[in-house]
Design a protein around this motif. Sequence first.
Motif, PDB file in Angstrom:
ATOM      1  N   VAL A  99       0.841  -1.182   0.000  1.00 22.82           N
ATOM      2  CA  VAL A  99       0.000   0.000   0.000  1.00 22.82           C
ATOM      3  C   VAL A  99       0.880   1.238   0.000  1.00 22.82           C
ATOM      4  O   VAL A  99       1.838   1.321   0.763  1.00 22.82           O
ATOM      5  CB  VAL A  99      -0.927   0.014   1.224  1.00 22.82           C
ATOM      6  CG1 VAL A  99      -1.698   1.326   1.285  1.00 22.82           C
ATOM      7  CG2 VAL A  99      -1.881  -1.168   1.184  1.00 22.82           C
ATOM      8  N   GLN A 100       0.527   2.178  -0.846  1.00 21.56           N
ATOM      9  CA  GLN A 100       1.266   3.440  -0.893  1.00 21.56           C
ATOM     10  C   GLN A 100       0.277   4.597  -0.832  1.00 21.56           C
ATOM     11  O   GLN A 100      -0.798   4.543  -1.416  1.00 21.56           O
ATOM     12  CB  GLN A 100       2.079   3.540  -2.175  1.00 21.56           C
ATOM     13  CG  GLN A 100       3.299   2.640  -2.220  1.00 21.56           C
ATOM     14  CD  GLN A 100       4.162   2.938  -3.431  1.00 21.56           C
ATOM     15  OE1 GLN A 100       3.658   3.337  -4.473  1.00 21.56           O
ATOM     16  NE2 GLN A 100       5.455   2.761  -3.279  1.00 21.56           N
ATOM     17  N   LEU A 101       0.678   5.627  -0.108  1.00 22.47           N
ATOM     18  CA  LEU A 101      -0.071   6.872  -0.086  1.00 22.47           C
ATOM     19  C   LEU A 101       0.749   7.907  -0.825  1.00 22.47           C
ATOM     20  O   LEU A 101       1.924   8.116  -0.507  1.00 22.47           O
ATOM     21  CB  LEU A 101      -0.330   7.332   1.349  1.00 22.47           C
ATOM     22  CG  LEU A 101      -1.164   6.411   2.229  1.00 22.47           C
ATOM     23  CD1 LEU A 101      -1.331   7.022   3.617  1.00 22.47           C
ATOM     24  CD2 LEU A 101      -2.526   6.167   1.607  1.00 22.47           C
ATOM     25  N   GLN A 102       0.146   8.537  -1.790  1.00 23.89           N
ATOM     26  CA  GLN A 102       0.850   9.521  -2.616  1.00 23.89           C
ATOM     27  C   GLN A 102       0.244  10.895  -2.377  1.00 23.89           C
ATOM     28  O   GLN A 102      -0.895  11.151  -2.755  1.00 23.89           O
ATOM     29  CB  GLN A 102       0.727   9.149  -4.095  1.00 23.89           C
ATOM     30  CG  GLN A 102       1.488  10.074  -5.031  1.00 23.89           C
ATOM     31  CD  GLN A 102       2.987   9.918  -4.903  1.00 23.89           C
ATOM     32  OE1 GLN A 102       3.501   8.808  -4.745  1.00 23.89           O
ATOM     33  NE2 GLN A 102       3.703  11.024  -4.943  1.00 23.89           N
ATOM     34  N   ALA A 103       1.040  11.756  -1.752  1.00 25.95           N
ATOM     35  CA  ALA A 103       0.594  13.119  -1.492  1.00 25.95           C
ATOM     36  C   ALA A 103       1.101  14.048  -2.581  1.00 25.95           C
ATOM     37  O   ALA A 103       2.209  13.877  -3.075  1.00 25.95           O
ATOM     38  CB  ALA A 103       1.101  13.589  -0.138  1.00 25.95           C
ATOM     39  N   SER A 104       0.300  15.021  -2.931  1.00 25.99           N
ATOM     40  CA  SER A 104       0.689  15.988  -3.956  1.00 25.99           C
ATOM     41  C   SER A 104      -0.020  17.309  -3.703  1.00 25.99           C
ATOM     42  O   SER A 104      -0.931  17.393  -2.882  1.00 25.99           O
ATOM     43  CB  SER A 104       0.337  15.459  -5.344  1.00 25.99           C
ATOM     44  OG  SER A 104      -1.058  15.256  -5.460  1.00 25.99           O
ATOM     45  N   GLY A 105       0.427  18.339  -4.431  1.00 25.86           N
ATOM     46  CA  GLY A 105      -0.239  19.630  -4.355  1.00 25.86           C
ATOM     47  C   GLY A 105       0.517  20.703  -3.616  1.00 25.86           C
ATOM     48  O   GLY A 105       0.074  21.848  -3.555  1.00 25.86           O
ATOM     49  N   GLY A 106       1.652  20.361  -3.032  1.00 26.54           N
ATOM     50  CA  GLY A 106       2.428  21.367  -2.329  1.00 26.54           C
ATOM     51  C   GLY A 106       3.071  22.353  -3.298  1.00 26.54           C
ATOM     52  O   GLY A 106       3.056  22.166  -4.505  1.00 26.54           O
ATOM     53  N   GLY A 107       3.618  23.408  -2.726  1.00 28.50           N
ATOM     54  CA  GLY A 107       4.277  24.413  -3.548  1.00 28.50           C
ATOM     55  C   GLY A 107       4.566  25.667  -2.776  1.00 28.50           C
ATOM     56  O   GLY A 107       4.456  25.694  -1.541  1.00 28.50           O
TER      57      GLY A 107
END
Length: 125
Positions: A1-9
């Motif tokens: 299982v992997q959790l992929q976070a995105s959207g930072g900046g």
Amino acid sequence: VQLQASGGGLVQAGGSLRLSCAASGRTFSSNLMGWFRQAPGKEREFVAAIRWSGGYTYYADSVKGRFTISGDNAKNTVYLQMNSLKPEDTAVYYCAARTRGYSFAYSSTSVYDYWGQGTLVTVSS
């Protein structure tokens, strides 16, 4: 299982960002998902959580009224809408998920079983 976070900046103070976190891998069923953050030299701290059963949401006092957690249980996806950002919100943001049985607790890192890799949010003054 992997959790992929995105959207930072990088965003100016007063601006907004929306973080996303999606789970992938084997059959995954969580009952609680959350966001934490860790600023340089500081411990990881609770930001927000959502309990799928009942749709309950929880927030740290420091983000209440500015951040909103939401998500799609069927897709094991959680979002964090961050408005009115402040320089002190600068940190690496991590998503987390709990797959064990029900827990009344939600703000401790030990509650969660899986963690994403983190996404950096930088708020300039």
